[in-house]
Design a protein around this motif. Structure first.
Motif, PDB file in Angstrom:
ATOM      1  N   ILE A  17       0.767  -1.051  -0.054  1.00 31.06           N
ATOM      2  CA  ILE A  17       0.029   0.097  -0.100  1.00 31.06           C
ATOM      3  C   ILE A  17       0.814   1.210   0.010  1.00 31.06           C
ATOM      4  CG2 ILE A  17      -0.128   0.240   2.575  1.00 31.06           C
ATOM      5  CD1 ILE A  17      -2.916   0.972  -0.280  1.00 31.06           C
ATOM      6  N   VAL A  18       2.232   1.173   0.659  1.00 32.82           N
ATOM      7  CA  VAL A  18       3.206   2.268   0.469  1.00 32.82           C
ATOM      8  C   VAL A  18       3.453   2.455  -0.791  1.00 32.82           C
ATOM      9  CG1 VAL A  18       5.208   3.262   1.424  1.00 32.82           C
ATOM     10  CG2 VAL A  18       3.524   1.956   2.953  1.00 32.82           C
ATOM     11  N   THR A  19       4.018   1.399  -1.530  1.00 33.57           N
ATOM     12  CA  THR A  19       4.255   1.363  -2.891  1.00 33.57           C
ATOM     13  C   THR A  19       3.184   2.028  -3.815  1.00 33.57           C
ATOM     14  OG1 THR A  19       5.780  -0.593  -2.632  1.00 33.57           O
ATOM     15  CG2 THR A  19       5.180   0.067  -4.791  1.00 33.57           C
ATOM     16  N   HIS A  20       1.954   1.766  -3.534  1.00 29.11           N
ATOM     17  CA  HIS A  20       0.622   2.199  -4.328  1.00 29.11           C
ATOM     18  C   HIS A  20       0.647   3.543  -4.210  1.00 29.11           C
ATOM     19  CE1 HIS A  20      -2.963   1.842  -6.783  1.00 29.11           C
ATOM     20  NE2 HIS A  20      -3.451   2.423  -5.574  1.00 29.11           N
ATOM     21  N   ALA A  21       0.622   4.044  -2.932  1.00 29.46           N
ATOM     22  CA  ALA A  21       0.547   5.648  -2.918  1.00 29.46           C
ATOM     23  C   ALA A  21       1.607   6.319  -3.430  1.00 29.46           C
ATOM     24  CB  ALA A  21       0.853   5.605  -1.255  1.00 29.46           C
ATOM     25  N   GLU A  22       2.896   5.668  -3.253  1.00 25.59           N
ATOM     26  CA  GLU A  22       3.783   6.307  -3.998  1.00 25.59           C
ATOM     27  C   GLU A  22       3.361   6.412  -5.674  1.00 25.59           C
ATOM     28  OE1 GLU A  22       7.247   8.572  -5.594  1.00 25.59           O
ATOM     29  OE2 GLU A  22       6.250   8.538  -3.504  1.00 25.59           O
ATOM     30  N   THR A  23       3.084   5.426  -6.032  1.00 22.39           N
ATOM     31  CA  THR A  23       2.648   5.366  -7.504  1.00 22.39           C
ATOM     32  C   THR A  23       1.688   6.495  -7.992  1.00 22.39           C
ATOM     33  OG1 THR A  23       3.147   3.004  -7.907  1.00 22.39           O
ATOM     34  CG2 THR A  23       1.538   3.982  -9.376  1.00 22.39           C
ATOM     35  N   LYS A  24       0.538   6.426  -6.898  1.00 21.95           N
ATOM     36  CA  LYS A  24      -0.310   7.478  -7.093  1.00 21.95           C
ATOM     37  C   LYS A  24       0.130   8.836  -6.935  1.00 21.95           C
ATOM     38  CE  LYS A  24      -3.090   4.932  -8.474  1.00 21.95           C
ATOM     39  NZ  LYS A  24      -3.921   5.228  -9.757  1.00 21.95           N
ATOM     40  N   ARG A  25       1.028   9.196  -6.089  1.00 21.59           N
ATOM     41  CA  ARG A  25       1.595  10.538  -6.182  1.00 21.59           C
ATOM     42  C   ARG A  25       2.291  10.873  -7.228  1.00 21.59           C
ATOM     43  NH1 ARG A  25       6.227  13.340  -4.941  1.00 21.59           N
ATOM     44  NH2 ARG A  25       7.667  11.575  -5.550  1.00 21.59           N
ATOM     45  N   GLN A  26       2.972   9.921  -7.984  1.00 25.28           N
ATOM     46  CA  GLN A  26       3.610  10.085  -9.116  1.00 25.28           C
ATOM     47  C   GLN A  26       2.653  10.307 -10.332  1.00 25.28           C
ATOM     48  OE1 GLN A  26       6.827  10.894  -9.589  1.00 25.28           O
ATOM     49  NE2 GLN A  26       7.752   9.663  -8.002  1.00 25.28           N
ATOM     50  N   GLU A  27       1.458   9.807 -10.218  1.00 27.80           N
ATOM     51  CA  GLU A  27       0.389   9.845 -11.361  1.00 27.80           C
ATOM     52  C   GLU A  27      -0.058  11.500 -11.076  1.00 27.80           C
ATOM     53  OE1 GLU A  27      -2.509   7.074 -11.193  1.00 27.80           O
ATOM     54  OE2 GLU A  27      -1.016   5.258 -11.800  1.00 27.80           O
ATOM     55  N   VAL A  28      -0.294  12.015  -9.946  1.00 29.37           N
ATOM     56  CA  VAL A  28      -0.992  13.289  -9.602  1.00 29.37           C
ATOM     57  C   VAL A  28       0.058  14.121 -10.251  1.00 29.37           C
ATOM     58  CG1 VAL A  28      -1.660  14.912  -8.097  1.00 29.37           C
ATOM     59  CG2 VAL A  28      -2.354  12.363  -7.495  1.00 29.37           C
ATOM     60  N   LEU A  29       1.261  14.208  -9.968  1.00 32.71           N
ATOM     61  CA  LEU A  29       2.128  15.118 -10.302  1.00 32.71           C
ATOM     62  C   LEU A  29       2.246  15.104 -11.846  1.00 32.71           C
ATOM     63  CD1 LEU A  29       5.078  14.633  -7.506  1.00 32.71           C
ATOM     64  CD2 LEU A  29       3.269  16.605  -8.023  1.00 32.71           C
ATOM     65  N   MET A  30       2.187  14.053 -12.349  1.00 29.03           N
ATOM     66  CA  MET A  30       2.336  13.898 -14.056  1.00 29.03           C
ATOM     67  C   MET A  30       1.136  14.642 -14.427  1.00 29.03           C
ATOM     68  SD  MET A  30       2.609  10.516 -16.353  1.00 29.03           S
ATOM     69  CE  MET A  30       3.954   9.807 -15.283  1.00 29.03           C
ATOM     70  N   ILE A  31      -0.236  14.537 -13.927  1.00 28.78           N
ATOM     71  CA  ILE A  31      -1.270  15.142 -14.516  1.00 28.78           C
ATOM     72  C   ILE A  31      -1.098  16.758 -14.231  1.00 28.78           C
ATOM     73  CG2 ILE A  31      -3.781  15.560 -13.913  1.00 28.78           C
ATOM     74  CD1 ILE A  31      -3.895  12.526 -13.388  1.00 28.78           C
ATOM     75  N   LYS A  32      -0.529  16.994 -13.292  1.00 29.76           N
ATOM     76  CA  LYS A  32      -0.284  18.452 -12.730  1.00 29.76           C
ATOM     77  C   LYS A  32       0.508  19.160 -13.915  1.00 29.76           C
ATOM     78  CE  LYS A  32       1.225  21.801  -9.452  1.00 29.76           C
ATOM     79  NZ  LYS A  32       0.282  22.880  -9.887  1.00 29.76           N
ATOM     80  N   ARG A  33       1.623  18.493 -14.074  1.00 30.77           N
ATOM     81  CA  ARG A  33       2.799  18.918 -14.949  1.00 30.77           C
ATOM     82  C   ARG A  33       2.101  19.101 -16.391  1.00 30.77           C
ATOM     83  NH1 ARG A  33       6.384  15.720 -11.504  1.00 30.77           N
ATOM     84  NH2 ARG A  33       6.207  13.945 -13.043  1.00 30.77           N
TER      85      ARG A  33
END
Length: 294
Positions: free
Chosen positions: A92-108
């Motif tokens: 779940i920690v790994t998944h949280a990091e994956t989701k964080r990267q996805e959010v930042l990718m969308i923002k960029r």
């Protein structure tokens, strides 16, 4: 309570929806809470946590929800806190990091549309353990109807090698005296001994956790247990009629449960029963509770 100095604001879902979060602070923290419906296996628990996180992070990047967040006055989001009872799988920690990267990718990809998300956005997983001080204060006040659950699921196969042999023998001897010097091959006797050895081992685990995580609650329990243990010792040692051992034992159990219920109104009934059995098993394992054999 934990973030009142940051002016935590709760978002009710009654009118207009909660915008995918339970609340926020003026420092850019938003919170989403989730409590599983029942006790799951480690793998199933991970699956439910993963699905919930995925669903709600998707809402965060949905522009319809974004408008609702802005209308509510939510400041630029720096931290998205996922508040849960506990997790037991690092995935779940790994998944949280994956989701964080996805959010930042969308923002960029479109900084202007997603200006409500900070460039250093992070996802934080918070467990009940992280709020132990606040939980202890809340449950001990009469202003709250919140109750603490200490009950442990006794499902694993008991490994007696983990329990001191002297303690096991003490439990055997006293249970035998209460049951009327029953034969040691009797199935009921074996079951009762097994249950009290289990309670004894689980009791050590619960009290250790309370001592570390909820010291005020532990102190309340310890003071009552020590005082009541002296009464138990006197009542059982002064009883010379072994024929009433079972009656005396059951009277002690009933009275002790009533005392626990009266003093610890902030504990669930399951917790009170758990504590009673765990503490009584300790009295059986040491020399506090004595019964004469017939």
């Amino acid at each position: 309570m934990k973030f009142q100095d940051e002016h935590f604001t709760e978002i009710p879902a009654i009118h207009g929806g909660d915008a995918g979060i339970e609340g926020f602070t003026r420092q850019g923290r938003v919170y989403q809470c989730y409590c599983p419906e029942r006790e799951y296996s480690d793998d199933d628990l991970y699956g439910h946590l993963r699905t919930k996180m995925t669903t709600d992070i998707k809402k965060l990047t949905n522009l319809t929800y974004a408008k609702r967040l802005k209308d509510l006055g939510v400041p630029k989001i720096k931290e998205w806190h996922f508040v849960i009872p506990l997790y037991r799988d690092a995935r779940i920690v790994t998944h949280a990091e994956t989701k964080r990267q996805e959010v930042l990718m969308i923002k960029r990809a479109d900084p202007q549309k997603y200006d409500y998300i900070d460039d250093e956005f992070i996802i934080v997983i918070k467990q009940a353990e992280d709020f132990k001080v606040e939980i202890s204060r809340i449950v001990r006040t009469t202003l709250s109807d919140m109750k603490l659950n200490l009950a442990i699921y006794h499902t694993s196969t008991l490994d007696w090698s983990e329990c001191d042999s002297e303690k096991v023998n003490n439990i055997k001897r006293k249970v035998k005296a209460v049951m009327g010097d029953v034969d040691e091959s009797d199935e009921d006797y074996i079951d009762v001994v097994g249950m009290y050895v289990d309670f004894y081992m689980k009791g050590i685990e619960i009290l250790k956790k309370l001592r570390v995580s909820y010291p005020e609650i532990y102190e309340d329990i310890y003071v009552l247990e020590q005082a009541y243990k002296k009464q138990v010792s006197m009542r059982t040692k002064m009883n010379t009629d072994s024929s009433i051992n079972a009656k005396l034992f059951n009277e002690i159990l009933d009275d002790f449960q009533q005392r626990l219920e009266q003093q610890f109104t902030y504990l669930t009934l399951a917790s009170v029963m758990e504590l009673k059995n765990d503490l009584v098993s300790g009295w059986l394992a040491d020399c506090s509770m004595q019964f004469r054999s017939r």
